[in-house]
Design an enzyme around this catalytic site. Structure first.
Site, PDB file in Angstrom:
ATOM      1  N   GLY A  84       0.844  -1.386   0.009  1.00  0.00           N
ATOM      2  CA  GLY A  84      -0.050   0.096  -0.106  1.00  0.00           C
ATOM      3  C   GLY A  84       0.765   1.205   0.114  1.00  0.00           C
ATOM      4  N   ASN A  85       0.201   2.383   0.197  1.00  0.00           N
ATOM      5  CA  ASN A  85       0.923   3.788   0.384  1.00  0.00           C
ATOM      6  C   ASN A  85       0.508   4.637   1.429  1.00  0.00           C
ATOM      7  OD1 ASN A  85      -1.241   5.502  -0.947  1.00  0.00           O
ATOM      8  ND2 ASN A  85      -0.833   4.032  -2.690  1.00  0.00           N
TER       9      ASN A  85
END
Ligand code: CTP
Length: 405
Positions: free
Chosen positions: A203-204
Protein backbone atom coordinates in the site's frame (compact mmCIF):
# COMPACT_ATOMS: atom_id res chain seq x y z
CA UNK A 1 -23.40 35.58 11.30
CA UNK A 2 -27.06 34.98 12.11
CA UNK A 3 -28.00 31.39 11.37
CA UNK A 4 -31.47 29.89 11.55
CA UNK A 5 -31.35 26.16 12.23
CA UNK A 6 -34.64 24.64 11.11
CA UNK A 7 -35.26 21.17 12.52
CA UNK A 8 -38.06 19.02 11.19
CA UNK A 9 -39.56 15.87 12.62
CA UNK A 10 -37.25 13.01 11.86
CA UNK A 11 -35.29 10.72 14.18
CA UNK A 12 -32.09 12.46 12.98
CA UNK A 13 -33.24 15.60 14.88
CA UNK A 14 -30.84 14.64 17.69
CA UNK A 15 -27.91 15.03 15.27
CA UNK A 16 -28.91 18.67 14.75
CA UNK A 17 -27.74 19.31 18.36
CA UNK A 18 -24.20 18.62 17.17
CA UNK A 19 -24.66 20.92 14.17
CA UNK A 20 -25.97 23.63 16.50
CA UNK A 21 -22.91 23.24 18.73
CA UNK A 22 -20.57 23.59 15.74
CA UNK A 23 -22.25 26.87 14.80
CA UNK A 24 -22.31 28.35 18.29
CA UNK A 25 -18.73 27.31 19.10
CA UNK A 26 -17.50 29.06 15.96
CA UNK A 27 -19.16 32.30 17.05
CA UNK A 28 -22.42 32.24 15.09
CA UNK A 29 -25.68 33.47 16.56
CA UNK A 30 -28.16 30.63 16.11
CA UNK A 31 -31.93 30.69 16.34
CA UNK A 32 -33.39 27.19 16.33
CA UNK A 33 -36.80 26.88 14.69
CA UNK A 34 -38.14 23.35 15.12
CA UNK A 35 -41.39 22.02 13.75
CA UNK A 36 -44.01 20.68 16.19
CA UNK A 37 -43.06 17.17 15.08
CA UNK A 38 -39.35 17.84 15.72
CA UNK A 39 -40.19 18.73 19.32
CA UNK A 40 -41.49 15.19 19.79
CA UNK A 41 -37.92 13.96 19.15
CA UNK A 42 -35.88 16.67 20.92
CA UNK A 43 -37.56 19.07 23.32
CA UNK A 44 -37.56 22.86 23.47
CA UNK A 45 -35.30 23.09 26.60
CA UNK A 46 -32.46 21.33 24.75
CA UNK A 47 -32.58 23.73 21.81
CA UNK A 48 -32.97 26.77 24.07
CA UNK A 49 -30.06 25.77 26.34
CA UNK A 50 -27.73 24.94 23.45
CA UNK A 51 -28.57 28.04 21.39
CA UNK A 52 -29.09 30.56 24.21
CA UNK A 53 -32.16 31.81 22.37
CA UNK A 54 -35.91 31.32 22.80
CA UNK A 55 -37.40 28.42 20.89
CA UNK A 56 -40.87 27.86 19.53
CA UNK A 57 -42.49 26.11 16.60
CA UNK A 58 -45.47 28.48 16.57
CA UNK A 59 -46.17 31.84 14.97
CA UNK A 60 -48.35 32.77 17.99
CA UNK A 61 -45.56 33.24 20.56
CA UNK A 62 -43.99 36.71 21.07
CA UNK A 63 -46.34 38.09 18.40
CA UNK A 64 -45.29 41.68 19.16
CA UNK A 65 -41.85 40.85 17.71
CA UNK A 66 -43.49 39.56 14.49
CA UNK A 67 -41.25 36.46 14.55
CA UNK A 68 -42.84 34.84 11.50
CA UNK A 69 -41.31 37.62 9.37
CA UNK A 70 -38.34 38.93 11.34
CA UNK A 71 -36.45 35.65 11.90
CA UNK A 72 -36.26 34.94 8.18
CA UNK A 73 -35.58 38.55 7.18
CA UNK A 74 -32.64 38.90 9.57
CA UNK A 75 -30.96 35.57 8.81
CA UNK A 76 -27.66 35.28 6.94
CA UNK A 77 -28.28 31.57 6.41
CA UNK A 78 -31.16 29.16 6.97
CA UNK A 79 -30.22 25.50 7.25
CA UNK A 80 -32.87 22.83 7.70
CA UNK A 81 -31.39 19.63 9.16
CA UNK A 82 -32.91 17.15 9.11
CA UNK A 83 -35.29 18.14 6.34
CA UNK A 84 -38.15 15.64 6.12
CA UNK A 85 -40.11 14.85 2.94
CA UNK A 86 -42.93 16.88 4.51
CA UNK A 87 -40.90 20.06 5.02
CA UNK A 88 -39.36 19.80 1.52
CA UNK A 89 -42.89 19.54 0.06
CA UNK A 90 -44.13 22.50 2.12
CA UNK A 91 -41.10 24.62 1.16
CA UNK A 92 -41.45 23.74 -2.53
CA UNK A 93 -45.12 24.73 -2.49
CA UNK A 94 -44.80 27.80 -0.30
CA UNK A 95 -47.02 26.59 2.54
CA UNK A 96 -46.75 28.60 5.74
CA UNK A 97 -48.47 26.73 8.57
CA UNK A 98 -45.78 27.11 11.22
CA UNK A 99 -42.80 29.26 12.18
CA UNK A 100 -40.26 27.29 10.11
CA UNK A 101 -42.23 27.45 6.86
CA UNK A 102 -42.96 31.16 7.44
CA UNK A 103 -39.24 31.68 7.98
CA UNK A 104 -38.42 29.88 4.73
CA UNK A 105 -40.81 32.18 2.86
CA UNK A 106 -39.41 35.38 4.33
CA UNK A 107 -35.71 34.48 4.15
CA UNK A 108 -33.79 36.23 1.39
CA UNK A 109 -30.47 34.66 2.40
CA UNK A 110 -29.07 31.32 1.15
CA UNK A 111 -31.03 28.25 2.26
CA UNK A 112 -29.52 24.80 2.76
CA UNK A 113 -31.63 21.66 3.18
CA UNK A 114 -30.08 18.45 4.54
CA UNK A 115 -32.77 15.83 3.88
CA UNK A 116 -33.10 12.65 5.94
CA UNK A 117 -35.84 10.10 5.36
CA UNK A 118 -36.43 6.53 4.27
CA UNK A 119 -35.10 5.60 0.84
CA UNK A 120 -38.59 5.08 -0.62
CA UNK A 121 -39.62 8.60 0.42
CA UNK A 122 -36.40 10.17 -0.94
CA UNK A 123 -36.80 8.36 -4.26
CA UNK A 124 -40.54 9.04 -4.63
CA UNK A 125 -41.30 11.18 -7.71
CA UNK A 126 -43.08 13.73 -5.49
CA UNK A 127 -39.93 14.26 -3.40
CA UNK A 128 -37.71 14.27 -6.51
CA UNK A 129 -39.90 17.03 -8.01
CA UNK A 130 -39.86 19.05 -4.78
CA UNK A 131 -36.06 18.80 -4.53
CA UNK A 132 -35.71 19.85 -8.20
CA UNK A 133 -38.02 22.84 -7.58
CA UNK A 134 -36.04 23.95 -4.52
CA UNK A 135 -32.73 23.59 -6.37
CA UNK A 136 -34.05 25.50 -9.38
CA UNK A 137 -34.84 28.38 -7.01
CA UNK A 138 -31.24 28.41 -5.78
CA UNK A 139 -31.56 26.45 -2.52
CA UNK A 140 -28.79 23.99 -1.75
CA UNK A 141 -30.25 20.52 -1.20
CA UNK A 142 -27.54 18.14 0.03
CA UNK A 143 -28.02 14.56 -1.15
CA UNK A 144 -28.50 12.30 1.88
CA UNK A 145 -25.83 9.79 2.77
CA UNK A 146 -26.20 6.07 2.10
CA UNK A 147 -26.26 3.80 5.13
CA UNK A 148 -28.21 2.42 8.03
CA UNK A 149 -31.64 4.04 8.48
CA UNK A 150 -34.10 3.68 11.35
CA UNK A 151 -34.83 0.03 12.03
CA UNK A 152 -33.17 -2.62 9.91
CA UNK A 153 -33.34 -0.71 6.61
CA UNK A 154 -30.39 0.74 4.82
CA UNK A 155 -29.97 2.84 1.65
CA UNK A 156 -29.86 6.52 0.65
CA UNK A 157 -31.65 8.67 3.23
CA UNK A 158 -29.28 9.12 6.17
CA UNK A 159 -28.52 12.60 7.43
CA UNK A 160 -24.89 13.34 6.49
CA UNK A 161 -22.38 13.79 9.30
CA UNK A 162 -23.14 17.13 11.09
CA UNK A 163 -19.51 18.25 10.61
CA UNK A 164 -19.92 17.77 6.86
CA UNK A 165 -23.22 19.71 6.77
CA UNK A 166 -21.42 22.44 8.74
CA UNK A 167 -18.67 22.60 6.10
CA UNK A 168 -21.24 23.05 3.32
CA UNK A 169 -22.94 25.82 5.34
CA UNK A 170 -19.64 27.64 5.95
CA UNK A 171 -18.94 27.66 2.23
CA UNK A 172 -22.43 28.88 1.40
CA UNK A 173 -22.01 31.60 4.06
CA UNK A 174 -18.66 32.55 2.50
CA UNK A 175 -20.61 33.17 -0.72
CA UNK A 176 -18.53 30.96 -3.01
CA UNK A 177 -19.86 30.76 -6.51
CA UNK A 178 -21.87 27.72 -7.57
CA UNK A 179 -19.97 27.54 -10.83
CA UNK A 180 -20.11 23.74 -11.05
CA UNK A 181 -23.92 23.56 -10.85
CA UNK A 182 -25.29 21.03 -13.34
CA UNK A 183 -21.85 19.36 -13.72
CA UNK A 184 -21.07 15.75 -12.89
CA UNK A 185 -17.63 15.19 -11.45
CA UNK A 186 -15.72 12.10 -10.36
CA UNK A 187 -12.96 12.32 -7.78
CA UNK A 188 -10.72 9.41 -6.76
CA UNK A 189 -9.11 9.58 -3.33
CA UNK A 190 -6.95 7.57 -0.96
CA UNK A 191 -4.42 4.88 -1.76
CA UNK A 192 -4.92 1.46 -3.33
CA UNK A 193 -3.98 -1.80 -1.61
CA UNK A 194 -2.62 -4.69 -3.63
CA UNK A 195 -3.19 -7.97 -1.85
CA UNK A 196 -0.36 -10.44 -1.24
CA UNK A 197 -2.54 -12.85 0.69
CA UNK A 198 -5.82 -12.53 2.67
CA UNK A 199 -4.16 -10.47 5.41
CA UNK A 200 -1.27 -8.58 3.76
CA UNK A 201 -1.03 -5.96 1.07
CA UNK A 202 1.30 -3.51 -0.65
CA UNK A 203 0.00 0.00 0.00
CA UNK A 204 0.97 3.64 0.32
CA UNK A 205 0.64 6.52 2.77
CA UNK A 206 -2.19 8.47 1.11
CA UNK A 207 -4.76 9.62 3.70
CA UNK A 208 -7.44 10.70 1.20
CA UNK A 209 -7.64 14.20 2.76
CA UNK A 210 -6.93 16.06 -0.52
CA UNK A 211 -9.41 13.96 -2.52
CA UNK A 212 -12.08 14.40 0.16
CA UNK A 213 -11.46 18.17 0.17
CA UNK A 214 -11.92 18.15 -3.62
CA UNK A 215 -15.21 16.26 -3.29
CA UNK A 216 -16.49 18.52 -0.50
CA UNK A 217 -15.65 21.74 -2.34
CA UNK A 218 -17.16 20.43 -5.60
CA UNK A 219 -20.45 19.70 -3.78
CA UNK A 220 -20.40 23.21 -2.34
CA UNK A 221 -19.85 24.64 -5.82
CA UNK A 222 -22.96 22.82 -7.01
CA UNK A 223 -21.54 19.71 -8.70
CA UNK A 224 -23.01 16.22 -8.53
CA UNK A 225 -20.05 14.28 -7.12
CA UNK A 226 -19.04 10.63 -7.21
CA UNK A 227 -16.14 9.99 -4.85
CA UNK A 228 -14.25 6.76 -5.46
CA UNK A 229 -12.49 6.17 -2.16
CA UNK A 230 -9.64 3.69 -1.78
CA UNK A 231 -9.12 2.70 1.84
CA UNK A 232 -9.97 6.06 3.41
CA UNK A 233 -11.16 6.32 7.01
CA UNK A 234 -12.70 9.80 6.90
CA UNK A 235 -16.39 10.73 7.24
CA UNK A 236 -18.25 10.81 3.92
CA UNK A 237 -18.42 14.34 2.51
CA UNK A 238 -22.05 15.52 2.67
CA UNK A 239 -23.80 15.28 -0.65
CA UNK A 240 -21.26 13.10 -2.48
CA UNK A 241 -21.97 9.56 -3.64
CA UNK A 242 -19.17 7.45 -2.17
CA UNK A 243 -17.98 4.23 -3.88
CA UNK A 244 -15.48 2.26 -1.81
CA UNK A 245 -12.72 0.27 -3.45
CA UNK A 246 -9.54 -1.45 -2.37
CA UNK A 247 -7.26 -2.34 -5.30
CA UNK A 248 -6.16 -0.48 -8.43
CA UNK A 249 -8.29 -2.85 -10.54
CA UNK A 250 -11.40 -2.04 -8.48
CA UNK A 251 -10.60 1.67 -8.60
CA UNK A 252 -10.22 1.53 -12.38
CA UNK A 253 -13.58 -0.19 -12.78
CA UNK A 254 -15.38 2.27 -10.49
CA UNK A 255 -13.76 5.36 -12.03
CA UNK A 256 -14.44 4.29 -15.64
CA UNK A 257 -18.06 3.47 -14.82
CA UNK A 258 -18.63 6.83 -13.09
CA UNK A 259 -16.68 8.70 -15.78
CA UNK A 260 -19.18 7.75 -18.47
CA UNK A 261 -21.42 10.79 -18.75
CA UNK A 262 -19.33 12.86 -16.30
CA UNK A 263 -17.89 16.28 -17.15
CA UNK A 264 -14.72 16.01 -15.10
CA UNK A 265 -12.52 13.32 -13.55
CA UNK A 266 -9.93 14.21 -10.93
CA UNK A 267 -7.50 11.41 -10.11
CA UNK A 268 -6.29 12.38 -6.65
CA UNK A 269 -5.86 8.75 -5.56
CA UNK A 270 -2.41 7.28 -5.14
CA UNK A 271 -2.74 4.25 -7.40
CA UNK A 272 -0.21 1.44 -7.12
CA UNK A 273 1.80 1.18 -10.33
CA UNK A 274 2.47 -2.51 -9.66
CA UNK A 275 0.69 -5.40 -7.96
CA UNK A 276 2.00 -8.78 -6.81
CA UNK A 277 1.93 -11.21 -9.74
CA UNK A 278 0.44 -13.80 -7.44
CA UNK A 279 -2.20 -13.43 -4.73
CA UNK A 280 -2.04 -16.29 -2.28
CA UNK A 281 -5.44 -17.67 -1.24
CA UNK A 282 -4.18 -18.53 2.22
CA UNK A 283 -1.82 -16.72 4.56
CA UNK A 284 1.84 -16.96 3.55
CA UNK A 285 3.65 -18.84 6.32
CA UNK A 286 7.19 -18.03 7.27
CA UNK A 287 8.17 -21.66 7.96
CA UNK A 288 11.93 -21.94 8.20
CA UNK A 289 12.68 -21.40 4.55
CA UNK A 290 14.32 -18.28 3.07
CA UNK A 291 11.69 -15.65 2.06
CA UNK A 292 10.49 -15.80 -1.54
CA UNK A 293 10.96 -12.60 -3.57
CA UNK A 294 7.71 -10.88 -4.50
CA UNK A 295 7.30 -10.67 -8.27
CA UNK A 296 5.35 -7.63 -9.44
CA UNK A 297 3.33 -6.96 -12.58
CA UNK A 298 2.19 -3.59 -13.93
CA UNK A 299 -1.22 -2.13 -13.15
CA UNK A 300 -3.09 -0.30 -15.92
CA UNK A 301 -2.55 3.48 -15.87
CA UNK A 302 -6.10 4.78 -15.32
CA UNK A 303 -5.24 8.45 -15.84
CA UNK A 304 -3.52 7.74 -19.16
CA UNK A 305 -6.51 5.62 -20.21
CA UNK A 306 -8.89 8.49 -19.39
CA UNK A 307 -6.61 10.79 -21.39
CA UNK A 308 -7.16 8.70 -24.51
CA UNK A 309 -10.95 8.79 -24.03
CA UNK A 310 -11.24 12.52 -23.26
CA UNK A 311 -13.86 14.63 -24.94
CA UNK A 312 -15.57 11.92 -27.02
CA UNK A 313 -19.11 11.76 -25.59
CA UNK A 314 -20.05 10.32 -23.11
CA UNK A 315 -16.47 10.66 -21.83
CA UNK A 316 -15.32 13.47 -19.55
CA UNK A 317 -14.29 16.82 -20.98
CA UNK A 318 -11.69 17.74 -18.40
CA UNK A 319 -9.20 15.34 -16.82
CA UNK A 320 -7.02 16.22 -13.87
CA UNK A 321 -4.10 14.20 -12.53
CA UNK A 322 -2.06 14.50 -9.38
CA UNK A 323 1.63 13.79 -9.03
CA UNK A 324 3.60 13.43 -5.85
CA UNK A 325 7.30 13.93 -6.49
CA UNK A 326 10.27 13.84 -4.16
CA UNK A 327 12.69 15.74 -6.48
CA UNK A 328 12.79 17.79 -9.73
CA UNK A 329 9.11 18.44 -9.04
CA UNK A 330 8.27 20.73 -11.98
CA UNK A 331 10.36 18.95 -14.63
CA UNK A 332 8.96 15.54 -13.64
CA UNK A 333 5.47 17.05 -13.51
CA UNK A 334 5.66 18.57 -17.01
CA UNK A 335 6.85 15.27 -18.44
CA UNK A 336 4.01 13.44 -16.67
CA UNK A 337 1.38 15.93 -17.88
CA UNK A 338 2.41 15.27 -21.48
CA UNK A 339 2.76 11.51 -20.98
CA UNK A 340 -0.66 11.07 -19.36
CA UNK A 341 -2.53 13.37 -21.76
CA UNK A 342 -4.50 15.19 -19.05
CA UNK A 343 -5.61 18.86 -19.00
CA UNK A 344 -4.22 19.73 -15.59
CA UNK A 345 -1.66 18.07 -13.35
CA UNK A 346 -1.42 19.10 -9.71
CA UNK A 347 2.14 18.47 -8.55
CA UNK A 348 3.37 18.57 -5.02
CA UNK A 349 6.54 17.68 -3.25
CA UNK A 350 6.34 14.79 -0.84
CA UNK A 351 8.67 13.62 1.83
CA UNK A 352 8.81 13.47 5.61
CA UNK A 353 6.23 15.95 7.08
CA UNK A 354 5.07 17.06 3.62
CA UNK A 355 1.56 16.49 2.26
CA UNK A 356 0.66 13.00 3.54
CA UNK A 357 -1.88 13.02 6.34
CA UNK A 358 -1.57 16.76 7.02
CA UNK A 359 -4.49 19.19 6.66
CA UNK A 360 -2.31 21.61 4.67
CA UNK A 361 -0.77 21.34 1.24
CA UNK A 362 1.12 23.46 -1.28
CA UNK A 363 1.12 22.63 -4.97
CA UNK A 364 1.55 23.82 -8.53
CA UNK A 365 -1.12 23.26 -11.14
CA UNK A 366 0.52 22.48 -14.47
CA UNK A 367 -1.71 23.44 -17.36
CA UNK A 368 -1.58 21.77 -20.80
CA UNK A 369 -0.77 24.62 -23.20
CA UNK A 370 -0.75 27.25 -20.44
CA UNK A 371 1.22 28.80 -17.60
CA UNK A 372 1.58 26.94 -14.28
CA UNK A 373 -0.50 28.21 -11.33
CA UNK A 374 1.21 28.27 -7.93
CA UNK A 375 -0.91 27.39 -4.89
CA UNK A 376 0.65 28.67 -1.66
CA UNK A 377 0.64 26.47 1.44
CA UNK A 378 -2.82 26.41 2.96
CA UNK A 379 -5.74 24.14 3.85
CA UNK A 380 -6.39 21.33 1.34
CA UNK A 381 -9.81 22.97 0.71
CA UNK A 382 -7.98 26.03 -0.68
CA UNK A 383 -5.87 23.83 -2.95
CA UNK A 384 -9.09 22.13 -4.08
CA UNK A 385 -10.70 25.48 -4.86
CA UNK A 386 -7.82 26.55 -7.11
CA UNK A 387 -8.11 23.22 -8.95
CA UNK A 388 -11.87 23.73 -9.43
CA UNK A 389 -11.25 27.34 -10.58
CA UNK A 390 -9.01 25.96 -13.34
CA UNK A 391 -11.50 23.19 -14.17
CA UNK A 392 -14.38 25.71 -14.33
CA UNK A 393 -12.36 27.83 -16.78
CA UNK A 394 -11.97 24.81 -19.08
CA UNK A 395 -15.65 23.88 -18.77
CA UNK A 396 -16.56 27.28 -20.25
CA UNK A 397 -15.70 25.70 -23.63
CA UNK A 398 -18.42 23.11 -22.98
CA UNK A 399 -21.56 25.08 -22.07
CA UNK A 400 -24.38 23.23 -20.33
CA UNK A 401 -27.33 22.22 -22.46
CA UNK A 402 -30.71 23.37 -21.05
CA UNK A 403 -31.57 19.69 -20.31
CA UNK A 404 -28.52 19.45 -18.00
CA UNK A 405 -29.55 22.23 -15.66
N1 CTP B 1 -2.42 6.96 -11.78
C1 CTP B 1 -3.36 6.17 -12.40
N2 CTP B 1 -3.12 4.83 -12.57
C2 CTP B 1 -1.97 4.29 -12.16
C3 CTP B 1 -0.99 5.09 -11.53
C4 CTP B 1 -1.25 6.43 -11.34
O1 CTP B 1 -4.40 6.69 -12.79
N3 CTP B 1 -1.77 3.00 -12.33
C5 CTP B 1 -2.68 8.41 -11.63
C6 CTP B 1 -2.72 8.92 -10.23
O2 CTP B 1 -4.03 8.89 -9.70
C7 CTP B 1 -2.22 10.35 -10.39
C8 CTP B 1 -1.27 10.26 -11.56
O3 CTP B 1 -1.63 9.07 -12.26
O4 CTP B 1 -3.27 11.21 -10.76
C9 CTP B 1 0.19 10.27 -11.24
O5 CTP B 1 0.60 9.07 -10.72
P1 CTP B 1 2.15 8.66 -10.52
O6 CTP B 1 2.18 7.31 -9.93
O7 CTP B 1 2.83 9.72 -9.78
O8 CTP B 1 2.66 8.67 -11.99
P2 CTP B 1 3.53 7.66 -12.74
O9 CTP B 1 3.23 7.80 -14.18
O10 CTP B 1 3.36 6.31 -12.15
O11 CTP B 1 5.01 8.19 -12.51
P3 CTP B 1 6.15 7.73 -11.50
O12 CTP B 1 7.22 7.27 -12.40
O13 CTP B 1 6.52 8.98 -10.77
O14 CTP B 1 5.61 6.67 -10.60
Amino acid sequence: MRVVLGVSGGIAAYKACELLRLFTESGHEVRVVPTREALRFVGEPTWAALSGNPVTAEVWDDVHEVPHVRIGQRADLVVVAPATADVLAKAAHGLAGDLLTNTLLTARCPVVFAPAMHTEMWQHPATRDNVATLRSRGSVVIDPAVGRLTGADSGPGRLPDPAEIFQVCLRVLAGRERDLAGRRVVVSAGGTREALDPVRFLGNRSSGLQGYALARTAVARGAQVTLVAANVSLPDPAGAEVVRVESAAELREAVLEAASGADVVVMAAAVADFRPAERHDSKIKKNDAEPEPIRLVKNPDILAELGTLRGVAPNPKVIVGFAAETHDVLANGQAKLARKGCDLLVVNEVGPHLAFGTPDNAATVLVAGGEPVEIPRGPKEDVADVVWDQVALRLLRHPLMPADT
